[in-house]
Scaffold this motif. Structure first.
Motif, PDB file in Angstrom:
ATOM      1  N   MET A  77       0.778  -1.223   0.000  1.00  0.00           N
ATOM      2  CA  MET A  77       0.000   0.000   0.000  1.00  0.00           C
ATOM      3  C   MET A  77       0.817   1.283   0.000  1.00  0.00           C
ATOM      4  N   MET A  78       0.692   2.058  -1.040  1.00  0.00           N
ATOM      5  CA  MET A  78       1.226   3.407  -1.131  1.00  0.00           C
ATOM      6  C   MET A  78       2.747   3.494  -1.062  1.00  0.00           C
ATOM      7  N   HIS A  79       3.453   2.450  -1.379  1.00  0.00           N
ATOM      8  CA  HIS A  79       4.909   2.499  -1.392  1.00  0.00           C
ATOM      9  C   HIS A  79       5.407   1.968  -2.724  1.00  0.00           C
ATOM     10  N   VAL A  80       6.499   2.525  -3.206  1.00  0.00           N
ATOM     11  CA  VAL A  80       7.115   2.067  -4.444  1.00  0.00           C
ATOM     12  C   VAL A  80       8.390   1.330  -4.069  1.00  0.00           C
ATOM     13  N   PHE A  81       8.571   0.141  -4.637  1.00  0.00           N
ATOM     14  CA  PHE A  81       9.701  -0.699  -4.264  1.00  0.00           C
ATOM     15  C   PHE A  81      10.544  -1.058  -5.469  1.00  0.00           C
ATOM     16  N   ASP A  82      11.819  -1.278  -5.234  1.00  0.00           N
ATOM     17  CA  ASP A  82      12.674  -1.853  -6.256  1.00  0.00           C
ATOM     18  C   ASP A  82      12.262  -3.309  -6.444  1.00  0.00           C
ATOM     19  N   GLU A  83      12.644  -3.878  -7.550  1.00  0.00           N
ATOM     20  CA  GLU A  83      12.325  -5.276  -7.836  1.00  0.00           C
ATOM     21  C   GLU A  83      13.042  -6.175  -6.828  1.00  0.00           C
ATOM     22  N   VAL A  84      12.338  -7.135  -6.267  1.00  0.00           N
ATOM     23  CA  VAL A  84      12.917  -8.109  -5.357  1.00  0.00           C
ATOM     24  C   VAL A  84      13.115  -9.389  -6.144  1.00  0.00           C
ATOM     25  N   VAL A  85      14.334  -9.889  -6.197  1.00  0.00           N
ATOM     26  CA  VAL A  85      14.623 -11.102  -6.950  1.00  0.00           C
ATOM     27  C   VAL A  85      14.933 -12.210  -5.958  1.00  0.00           C
ATOM     28  N   VAL A  86      14.186 -13.293  -6.060  1.00  0.00           N
ATOM     29  CA  VAL A  86      14.371 -14.432  -5.174  1.00  0.00           C
ATOM     30  C   VAL A  86      14.915 -15.582  -6.010  1.00  0.00           C
ATOM     31  N   SER A  87      15.943 -16.238  -5.526  1.00  0.00           N
ATOM     32  CA  SER A  87      16.497 -17.391  -6.208  1.00  0.00           C
ATOM     33  C   SER A  87      15.446 -18.494  -6.276  1.00  0.00           C
ATOM     34  N   GLU A  88      15.173 -18.974  -7.480  1.00  0.00           N
ATOM     35  CA  GLU A  88      14.180 -20.044  -7.632  1.00  0.00           C
ATOM     36  C   GLU A  88      14.631 -21.309  -6.906  1.00  0.00           C
ATOM     37  N   LYS A  89      15.939 -21.567  -6.911  1.00  0.00           N
ATOM     38  CA  LYS A  89      16.470 -22.748  -6.220  1.00  0.00           C
ATOM     39  C   LYS A  89      16.227 -22.638  -4.714  1.00  0.00           C
ATOM     40  N   ALA A  90      16.519 -21.476  -4.147  1.00  0.00           N
ATOM     41  CA  ALA A  90      16.306 -21.278  -2.706  1.00  0.00           C
ATOM     42  C   ALA A  90      14.829 -21.362  -2.359  1.00  0.00           C
ATOM     43  N   GLU A  91      13.991 -20.763  -3.203  1.00  0.00           N
ATOM     44  CA  GLU A  91      12.555 -20.811  -2.977  1.00  0.00           C
ATOM     45  C   GLU A  91      12.062 -22.258  -3.008  1.00  0.00           C
ATOM     46  N   GLN A  92      12.517 -23.041  -3.977  1.00  0.00           N
ATOM     47  CA  GLN A  92      12.085 -24.437  -4.085  1.00  0.00           C
ATOM     48  C   GLN A  92      12.574 -25.254  -2.895  1.00  0.00           C
ATOM     49  N   GLN A  93      13.818 -25.003  -2.444  1.00  0.00           N
ATOM     50  CA  GLN A  93      14.341 -25.700  -1.273  1.00  0.00           C
ATOM     51  C   GLN A  93      13.476 -25.422  -0.048  1.00  0.00           C
ATOM     52  N   LEU A  94      13.106 -24.158   0.149  1.00  0.00           N
ATOM     53  CA  LEU A  94      12.276 -23.797   1.285  1.00  0.00           C
ATOM     54  C   LEU A  94      10.907 -24.462   1.183  1.00  0.00           C
ATOM     55  N   LEU A  95      10.299 -24.430   0.010  1.00  0.00           N
ATOM     56  CA  LEU A  95       8.989 -25.059  -0.174  1.00  0.00           C
ATOM     57  C   LEU A  95       9.057 -26.562   0.051  1.00  0.00           C
ATOM     58  N   ASP A  96      10.132 -27.209  -0.415  1.00  0.00           N
ATOM     59  CA  ASP A  96      10.305 -28.654  -0.198  1.00  0.00           C
ATOM     60  C   ASP A  96      10.406 -28.972   1.291  1.00  0.00           C
ATOM     61  N   ILE A  97      11.199 -28.188   1.993  1.00  0.00           N
ATOM     62  CA  ILE A  97      11.368 -28.408   3.432  1.00  0.00           C
ATOM     63  C   ILE A  97      10.041 -28.201   4.162  1.00  0.00           C
ATOM     64  N   LEU A  98       9.331 -27.126   3.829  1.00  0.00           N
ATOM     65  CA  LEU A  98       8.045 -26.855   4.482  1.00  0.00           C
ATOM     66  C   LEU A  98       7.019 -27.936   4.171  1.00  0.00           C
ATOM     67  N   SER A  99       6.987 -28.423   2.932  1.00  0.00           N
ATOM     68  CA  SER A  99       5.993 -29.438   2.571  1.00  0.00           C
ATOM     69  C   SER A  99       6.280 -30.770   3.250  1.00  0.00           C
ATOM     70  N   GLU A 100       7.533 -31.039   3.564  1.00  0.00           N
ATOM     71  CA  GLU A 100       7.901 -32.281   4.246  1.00  0.00           C
ATOM     72  C   GLU A 100       7.760 -32.172   5.762  1.00  0.00           C
ATOM     73  N   SER A 101       7.687 -30.970   6.273  1.00  0.00           N
ATOM     74  CA  SER A 101       7.612 -30.769   7.723  1.00  0.00           C
ATOM     75  C   SER A 101       6.216 -31.021   8.230  1.00  0.00           C
ATOM     76  N   THR A 102       6.126 -31.678   9.378  1.00  0.00           N
ATOM     77  CA  THR A 102       4.803 -31.903   9.972  1.00  0.00           C
ATOM     78  C   THR A 102       4.388 -30.737  10.862  1.00  0.00           C
ATOM     79  N   HIS A 103       5.351 -30.038  11.459  1.00  0.00           N
ATOM     80  CA  HIS A 103       5.051 -28.907  12.330  1.00  0.00           C
ATOM     81  C   HIS A 103       6.086 -27.799  12.109  1.00  0.00           C
ATOM     82  N   PRO A 104       6.088 -27.148  10.924  1.00  0.00           N
ATOM     83  CA  PRO A 104       7.080 -26.086  10.721  1.00  0.00           C
ATOM     84  C   PRO A 104       6.851 -24.934  11.688  1.00  0.00           C
ATOM     85  N   LEU A 105       7.929 -24.301  12.102  1.00  0.00           N
ATOM     86  CA  LEU A 105       7.842 -23.226  13.076  1.00  0.00           C
ATOM     87  C   LEU A 105       8.902 -22.187  12.753  1.00  0.00           C
ATOM     88  N   PHE A 106       8.504 -20.939  12.740  1.00  0.00           N
ATOM     89  CA  PHE A 106       9.454 -19.844  12.555  1.00  0.00           C
ATOM     90  C   PHE A 106       9.624 -19.158  13.878  1.00  0.00           C
TER      91      PHE A 106
END
Length: 183
Positions: A154-183
């Motif tokens: 809302m009401m802010h202009v941001f530079d482009e945020v680039v996320v590594s697809e490999k890192a994103e996939q690793q995180l999603l794989d770990i979360l999908s395999e976790s029974t009780h993920p916690l941050f």
């Protein structure tokens, strides 16, 4: 996550020390740190270090616990809602974003908004206050694949945020395999 080398947990002796350690961690590594603290005096002890991080434009994500939602307004021990010691209001003065999550469906959206504001054109610390009853809930799976979008901030202009697809996939794989993920 820590066993897989994705997250390094550091226990500090005080919340103030945690805030300054997060600042130093960013300066040394270039990666933002996450601080998790209790409500009440745990949260207020972070204020000086977080104010310093705001002044120095150091991105830090702060998550503080909060009393159960049912206790809001009842002067419960260490209540830090706007009816008690207003922690969200205090952090609002020393962060780029400060908000209380009042429903499980807000977790993903507000976390994304906080991360975006933390990495904004003017980076800095952000804060989320999460009631303990919400902290104990399981986040619905439909929120685990949300992406950060420009419209969330809302009401802010941001530079482009680039996320590594490999890192994103690793995180999603770990979360999908976790029974009780916690941050």
């Amino acid at each position: 996550f820590q066993q897989q080398g994705l997250i390094k947990s550091i226990l500090t002796r005080s919340e103030a020390g945690a805030a300054f350690a997060a600042d130093g961690y960013y300066r040394e590594s270039g990666a933002p740190a996450l601080i998790v603290s209790t409500t009440g005096p745990g949260a207020t002890n972070l204020i000086t270090g977080i104010a310093s991080a705001k002044t120095e434009r150091i991105p830090v994500l702060v998550i503080t616990a909060q009393t159960n939602l049912s206790k809001f307004g009842s002067t419960a021990l260490q209540e830090s809602s706007d009816c008690g010691i207003d922690i969200v209001g205090m952090f609002d003065k020393v962060t780029n974003f400060s908000s209380c999550i009042t429903h499980i469906d807000q977790v993903a959206i507000k976390l994304q908004r906080a991360i975006y504001r933390m990495l904004d054109q003017v980076p800095g610390p952000v804060h989320l206050s999460i009631p303990t009853d919400i902290l104990k809930m399981e986040i619905p799976k439909k929120y685990l694949n949300l992406k950060i979008s420009r419209d969330m901030c809302m009401m802010h202009v941001f530079d482009e945020v680039v996320v590594s697809e490999k890192a994103e996939q690793q995180l999603l794989d770990i979360l999908s395999e976790s029974t009780h993920p916690l941050f």
